[in-house]
Scaffold this motif. Structure first.
Motif, PDB file in Angstrom:
ATOM      1  N   ALA A  40       0.830  -1.208   0.000  1.00  0.00           N
ATOM      2  CA  ALA A  40       0.000   0.000   0.000  1.00  0.00           C
ATOM      3  C   ALA A  40       0.867   1.261   0.000  1.00  0.00           C
ATOM      4  O   ALA A  40       0.604   2.213  -0.739  1.00  0.00           O
ATOM      5  N   LEU A  41       1.925   1.263   0.811  1.00  0.00           N
ATOM      6  CA  LEU A  41       2.795   2.438   0.883  1.00  0.00           C
ATOM      7  C   LEU A  41       3.592   2.622  -0.408  1.00  0.00           C
ATOM      8  O   LEU A  41       3.768   3.752  -0.883  1.00  0.00           O
ATOM      9  N   LEU A  42       4.077   1.520  -0.991  1.00  0.00           N
ATOM     10  CA  LEU A  42       4.821   1.633  -2.243  1.00  0.00           C
ATOM     11  C   LEU A  42       3.928   2.053  -3.401  1.00  0.00           C
ATOM     12  O   LEU A  42       4.342   2.821  -4.275  1.00  0.00           O
ATOM     13  N   SER A  43       2.692   1.565  -3.415  1.00  0.00           N
ATOM     14  CA  SER A  43       1.767   1.995  -4.467  1.00  0.00           C
ATOM     15  C   SER A  43       1.369   3.456  -4.248  1.00  0.00           C
ATOM     16  O   SER A  43       1.172   4.200  -5.215  1.00  0.00           O
ATOM     17  N   CYS A  44       1.282   3.891  -2.992  1.00  0.00           N
ATOM     18  CA  CYS A  44       1.038   5.298  -2.683  1.00  0.00           C
ATOM     19  C   CYS A  44       2.174   6.159  -3.247  1.00  0.00           C
ATOM     20  O   CYS A  44       1.929   7.188  -3.898  1.00  0.00           O
ATOM     21  N   PHE A  45       3.398   5.722  -3.031  1.00  0.00           N
ATOM     22  CA  PHE A  45       4.569   6.418  -3.570  1.00  0.00           C
ATOM     23  C   PHE A  45       4.510   6.439  -5.097  1.00  0.00           C
ATOM     24  O   PHE A  45       4.818   7.445  -5.743  1.00  0.00           O
ATOM     25  N   GLY A  46       4.075   5.314  -5.698  1.00  0.00           N
ATOM     26  CA  GLY A  46       3.976   5.238  -7.147  1.00  0.00           C
ATOM     27  C   GLY A  46       2.979   6.234  -7.708  1.00  0.00           C
ATOM     28  O   GLY A  46       3.251   6.914  -8.713  1.00  0.00           O
ATOM     29  N   PHE A  47       1.812   6.358  -7.059  1.00  0.00           N
ATOM     30  CA  PHE A  47       0.819   7.313  -7.541  1.00  0.00           C
ATOM     31  C   PHE A  47       1.242   8.755  -7.256  1.00  0.00           C
ATOM     32  O   PHE A  47       0.871   9.669  -7.994  1.00  0.00           O
ATOM     33  N   PHE A  48       2.037   8.936  -6.193  1.00  0.00           N
ATOM     34  CA  PHE A  48       2.646  10.255  -5.976  1.00  0.00           C
ATOM     35  C   PHE A  48       3.499  10.642  -7.179  1.00  0.00           C
ATOM     36  O   PHE A  48       3.432  11.767  -7.684  1.00  0.00           O
ATOM     37  N   VAL A  49       4.287   9.684  -7.662  1.00  0.00           N
ATOM     38  CA  VAL A  49       5.164   9.935  -8.809  1.00  0.00           C
ATOM     39  C   VAL A  49       4.354  10.258 -10.063  1.00  0.00           C
ATOM     40  O   VAL A  49       4.598  11.262 -10.739  1.00  0.00           O
ATOM     41  N   VAL A  50       3.354   9.404 -10.375  1.00  0.00           N
ATOM     42  CA  VAL A  50       2.658   9.586 -11.650  1.00  0.00           C
ATOM     43  C   VAL A  50       1.832  10.875 -11.661  1.00  0.00           C
ATOM     44  O   VAL A  50       1.719  11.533 -12.702  1.00  0.00           O
ATOM     45  N   TYR A  51       1.281  11.268 -10.520  1.00  0.00           N
ATOM     46  CA  TYR A  51       0.510  12.514 -10.509  1.00  0.00           C
ATOM     47  C   TYR A  51       1.403  13.746 -10.493  1.00  0.00           C
ATOM     48  O   TYR A  51       1.049  14.781 -11.060  1.00  0.00           O
ATOM     49  N   SER A  52       2.559  13.648  -9.859  1.00  0.00           N
ATOM     50  CA  SER A  52       3.489  14.776  -9.928  1.00  0.00           C
ATOM     51  C   SER A  52       3.990  14.961 -11.359  1.00  0.00           C
ATOM     52  O   SER A  52       4.144  16.097 -11.831  1.00  0.00           O
ATOM     53  N   LEU A  53       4.206  13.855 -12.075  1.00  0.00           N
ATOM     54  CA  LEU A  53       4.616  13.946 -13.474  1.00  0.00           C
ATOM     55  C   LEU A  53       3.483  14.467 -14.350  1.00  0.00           C
ATOM     56  O   LEU A  53       3.721  15.083 -15.392  1.00  0.00           O
ATOM     57  N   ARG A  54       2.240  14.220 -13.928  1.00  0.00           N
ATOM     58  CA  ARG A  54       1.091  14.636 -14.727  1.00  0.00           C
ATOM     59  C   ARG A  54       0.848  16.142 -14.621  1.00  0.00           C
ATOM     60  O   ARG A  54       0.526  16.797 -15.614  1.00  0.00           O
ATOM     61  N   VAL A  55       0.988  16.705 -13.416  1.00  0.00           N
ATOM     62  CA  VAL A  55       0.586  18.111 -13.224  1.00  0.00           C
ATOM     63  C   VAL A  55       1.735  19.105 -13.317  1.00  0.00           C
ATOM     64  O   VAL A  55       1.486  20.309 -13.435  1.00  0.00           O
ATOM     65  N   ASN A  56       2.996  18.618 -13.292  1.00  0.00           N
ATOM     66  CA  ASN A  56       4.090  19.595 -13.236  1.00  0.00           C
ATOM     67  C   ASN A  56       4.196  20.442 -14.497  1.00  0.00           C
ATOM     68  O   ASN A  56       4.636  21.588 -14.451  1.00  0.00           O
ATOM     69  N   LEU A  57       3.758  19.923 -15.639  1.00  0.00           N
ATOM     70  CA  LEU A  57       3.842  20.691 -16.868  1.00  0.00           C
ATOM     71  C   LEU A  57       2.958  21.932 -16.821  1.00  0.00           C
ATOM     72  O   LEU A  57       3.322  22.986 -17.361  1.00  0.00           O
ATOM     73  N   SER A  58       1.798  21.828 -16.166  1.00  0.00           N
ATOM     74  CA  SER A  58       0.892  22.975 -16.119  1.00  0.00           C
ATOM     75  C   SER A  58       1.528  24.143 -15.381  1.00  0.00           C
ATOM     76  O   SER A  58       1.231  25.310 -15.668  1.00  0.00           O
ATOM     77  N   THR A 197      -7.459   3.181  -0.281  1.00  0.00           N
ATOM     78  CA  THR A 197      -7.380   4.620  -0.044  1.00  0.00           C
ATOM     79  C   THR A 197      -5.956   5.050   0.298  1.00  0.00           C
ATOM     80  O   THR A 197      -5.561   6.170  -0.027  1.00  0.00           O
ATOM     81  N   ILE A 198      -5.173   4.173   0.933  1.00  0.00           N
ATOM     82  CA  ILE A 198      -3.757   4.487   1.146  1.00  0.00           C
ATOM     83  C   ILE A 198      -3.052   4.624  -0.200  1.00  0.00           C
ATOM     84  O   ILE A 198      -2.238   5.526  -0.415  1.00  0.00           O
ATOM     85  N   SER A 199      -3.378   3.715  -1.143  1.00  0.00           N
ATOM     86  CA  SER A 199      -2.813   3.833  -2.489  1.00  0.00           C
ATOM     87  C   SER A 199      -3.245   5.136  -3.143  1.00  0.00           C
ATOM     88  O   SER A 199      -2.435   5.869  -3.715  1.00  0.00           O
ATOM     89  N   TYR A 200      -4.538   5.436  -3.067  1.00  0.00           N
ATOM     90  CA  TYR A 200      -5.104   6.620  -3.726  1.00  0.00           C
ATOM     91  C   TYR A 200      -4.501   7.917  -3.217  1.00  0.00           C
ATOM     92  O   TYR A 200      -4.348   8.882  -3.967  1.00  0.00           O
ATOM     93  N   VAL A 201      -4.191   7.959  -1.935  1.00  0.00           N
ATOM     94  CA  VAL A 201      -3.755   9.216  -1.346  1.00  0.00           C
ATOM     95  C   VAL A 201      -2.462   9.700  -1.997  1.00  0.00           C
ATOM     96  O   VAL A 201      -2.166  10.895  -2.020  1.00  0.00           O
ATOM     97  N   GLY A 202      -1.698   8.787  -2.594  1.00  0.00           N
ATOM     98  CA  GLY A 202      -0.485   9.189  -3.300  1.00  0.00           C
ATOM     99  C   GLY A 202      -0.786  10.131  -4.450  1.00  0.00           C
ATOM    100  O   GLY A 202      -0.015  11.063  -4.724  1.00  0.00           O
ATOM    101  N   ALA A 203      -1.907   9.893  -5.131  1.00  0.00           N
ATOM    102  CA  ALA A 203      -2.288  10.769  -6.247  1.00  0.00           C
ATOM    103  C   ALA A 203      -2.547  12.185  -5.746  1.00  0.00           C
ATOM    104  O   ALA A 203      -2.104  13.170  -6.355  1.00  0.00           O
TER     105      ALA A 203
END
Length: 492
Positions: A40-58, A197-203
């Motif tokens: 759960a924590l590693l998937s949270c970290f993973g979604f942190f990564v993908v969402y940071s990569l998604r929004v940083n361009l804006s 939800t622990i996974s989701y919170v990374g996003a």
């Protein structure tokens, strides 16, 4: 009829687990230090990564544009008096800038979704066939690599940058279907809400951190470092994911025997004996699935509209720049992350300790997570120039939206855990459409940037949320569907 916990069918030995009595529950393995919570924590970290990569361009886009050209155009004044800007050191302008018009900028910012929508259903299918670990891992790695190539692509031209963003979307498109397939094998039924939800919170945390931090990186370094720094974080995640994550408890070499037995025993009556034979016809005709589709589509309409246009509303109406107020831009997503985690704990408590039916819990959390945000979104449109009240209402709206993470968002695993990745691919395909068309429609409605126009945008989003909550309340289910468990003894 939906059943959970202590329902009356507990005396049937071949009834699915969620319909059994408490005496049939396997002993719970401790959460602290467990492999499932590490996942759960590693998937949270993973979604942190993908969402940071998604929004940083804006955020980076502001510094990627030719400021001289922009400053030569007439300055647009906000509806409300502008807020005083904090005194800051001189801005670093060492990186290249580009003469992209508004149409080109729109294509660059929207290109991600055109790739993202392509791999939702294929991602669910492939995760089911070949396993989710490496599909998710290489999907994120591909996104990371193309993020690192973003400055080079921008120098080559807008068309190259658009292509890179489409490829990033293709890589990211497999992430949600893959993680649902992973949790189908790892999440005990009565822990699904809290684990997902622990996974989701990374996003949400990725958005919270990336928005203000990208602005600071642009200011003190230059915009290219936004992509290099977040890309490096993504590479670190891939190494950890490769070493520490496994497709199922049976293949994990370091899981305790107690935890392995707990997970496998709790899932033994829910998973299909053969995931090679995918019941496509039953899936696409399932009312339970279409309830999730409508809810997911409607929820994302509001989410993507705010994600894309909230900076515009704050700048053009309320009179302050998101670049100078990174904390205010992050507050709605921070609130959403907190309520998502808390709702996961509460949902599983209600199902396990209070014996509430799964369907009832999912519907209640969906209603709160969609109608609550609708009300505060409409209220935000009537705050006038009271920016404190406006930001507070928008934050409460997004925060209440986090409650739906334990509603329709988890429901794929309730109705068909063996095919949860495929179901998520289907629902997320429809739910990506609002990201492509919702902000465009909202932009067309706010050409004059008046408060009345924005009130219309908020009304439309609120009405769509009400529609989603209503349809899901009618169609939502809480038990494994007959087509998802290939056994003749299954009782609906």
């Amino acid at each position: 009829m939906d059943h959970v916990g202590s329902d009356t069918e507990g005396d049937e030995p071949e009834t699915p687990l969620l319909q059994r009595g408490h005496e049939d529950k396997p002993p719970r393995a401790p959460a602290c230090g467990s492999s499932r919570y590490s996942l759960a924590l590693l998937s949270c970290f993973g979604f942190f990564v993908v969402y940071s990569l998604r929004v940083n361009l804006s955020v980076a886009m502001v510094d990627m544009l030719n400021t001289t050209r922009h400053q030569s155009s007439p300055n647009h004044s906000s509806v409300c008096p502008p807020r005083p800007s904090p005194v800051r050191p001189k801005h670093n302008h060492t990186a290249s800038t580009y003469d992209w018009d508004s149409v080109t900028q729109g294509w660059i910012l929207g290109a991600f979704f055109y790739g993202y929508i392509l791999t939702q259903i294929p991602g669910g299918y492939l995760a089911c066939r070949i396993g989710p670990k490496w599909l998710l891992g290489f999907g994120v790695l591909g996104t990371v690599v193309f993020t690192l190539l973003t400055p080079i692509a921008a120098d080559l031209g807008a068309s190259y940058l658009i292509a890179v963003r489409v490829l990033e979307g293709i890589g990211e498109g497999v992430t949600y279907p893959s993680i649902y397939t992973m949790w189908a094998a790892w999440a005990p039924p009565l822990e699904r809400s809290r684990l997902l939800t622990i996974s989701y919170v990374g996003a949400q945390l990725g958005t919270v951190v990336a928005l203000p931090l990208s602005g600071q990186i642009c200011f003190y370094l230059d915009w290219t470092y936004v992509f290099y720094i977040f890309g490096a974080v993504g590479l670190l995640w891939f190494v950890l994911w490769s070493l520490l994550v496994f497709n199922s408890p049976n293949t994990h070499p370091r899981i305790s025997e107690e935890e392995r037995h707990y997970i496998i025993s709790s899932l033994k009556n829910e998973l299909s004996t053969s995931v090679q034979d995918i019941p496509w016809r039953a899936i696409v005709t399932s009312k339970a699935l279409w309830g999730i589709v409508v809810a997911h589509f409607c929820y994302n309409w509001t989410f993507y509209t705010l994600l894309t246009l909230l900076p515009t509303y704050m700048n053009d109406i309320l009179g302050f720049s998101i670049q100078q107020n990174g904390l205010l831009s992050a507050l709605p997503y921070l609130g959403c992350s907190v309520t998502a985690v808390l709702s996961g704990q509460l949902a599983d408590y209600l199902r396990e300790s209070c014996d509430y039916p799964t369907a009832g819990v999912r519907k209640a959390f969906t209603v709160v997570g969609m109608i609550g945000p609708a009300g505060f979104l409409v209220a935000a449109g009537y705050t006038g120039c009271n920016y404190i009240l406006a930001v507070m209402f928008l934050t409460i709206s997004s925060s209440l939206g986090g409650v739906s993470a334990s509603g329709f968002n988890v429901n794929h695993l309730d109705i068909a855990p063996s095919f949860a990745g495929i179901l998520l691919g289907i629902t997320n395909t429809f739910a990506t459409i609002p990201g492509m068309v919702g902000p465009v429609i909202a932009s067309q409605l706010t050409k004059s940037n008046t408060i009345e126009e924005w009130q219309m945008v908020f009304y439309i989003a609120a009405a769509i949320n009400l529609l989603g909550a209503s349809v899901y309340t009618l169609l939502g289910q809480g038990t494994v569907q007959p087509w998802a468990v290939r056994t003749s003894t299954y009782h609906d």
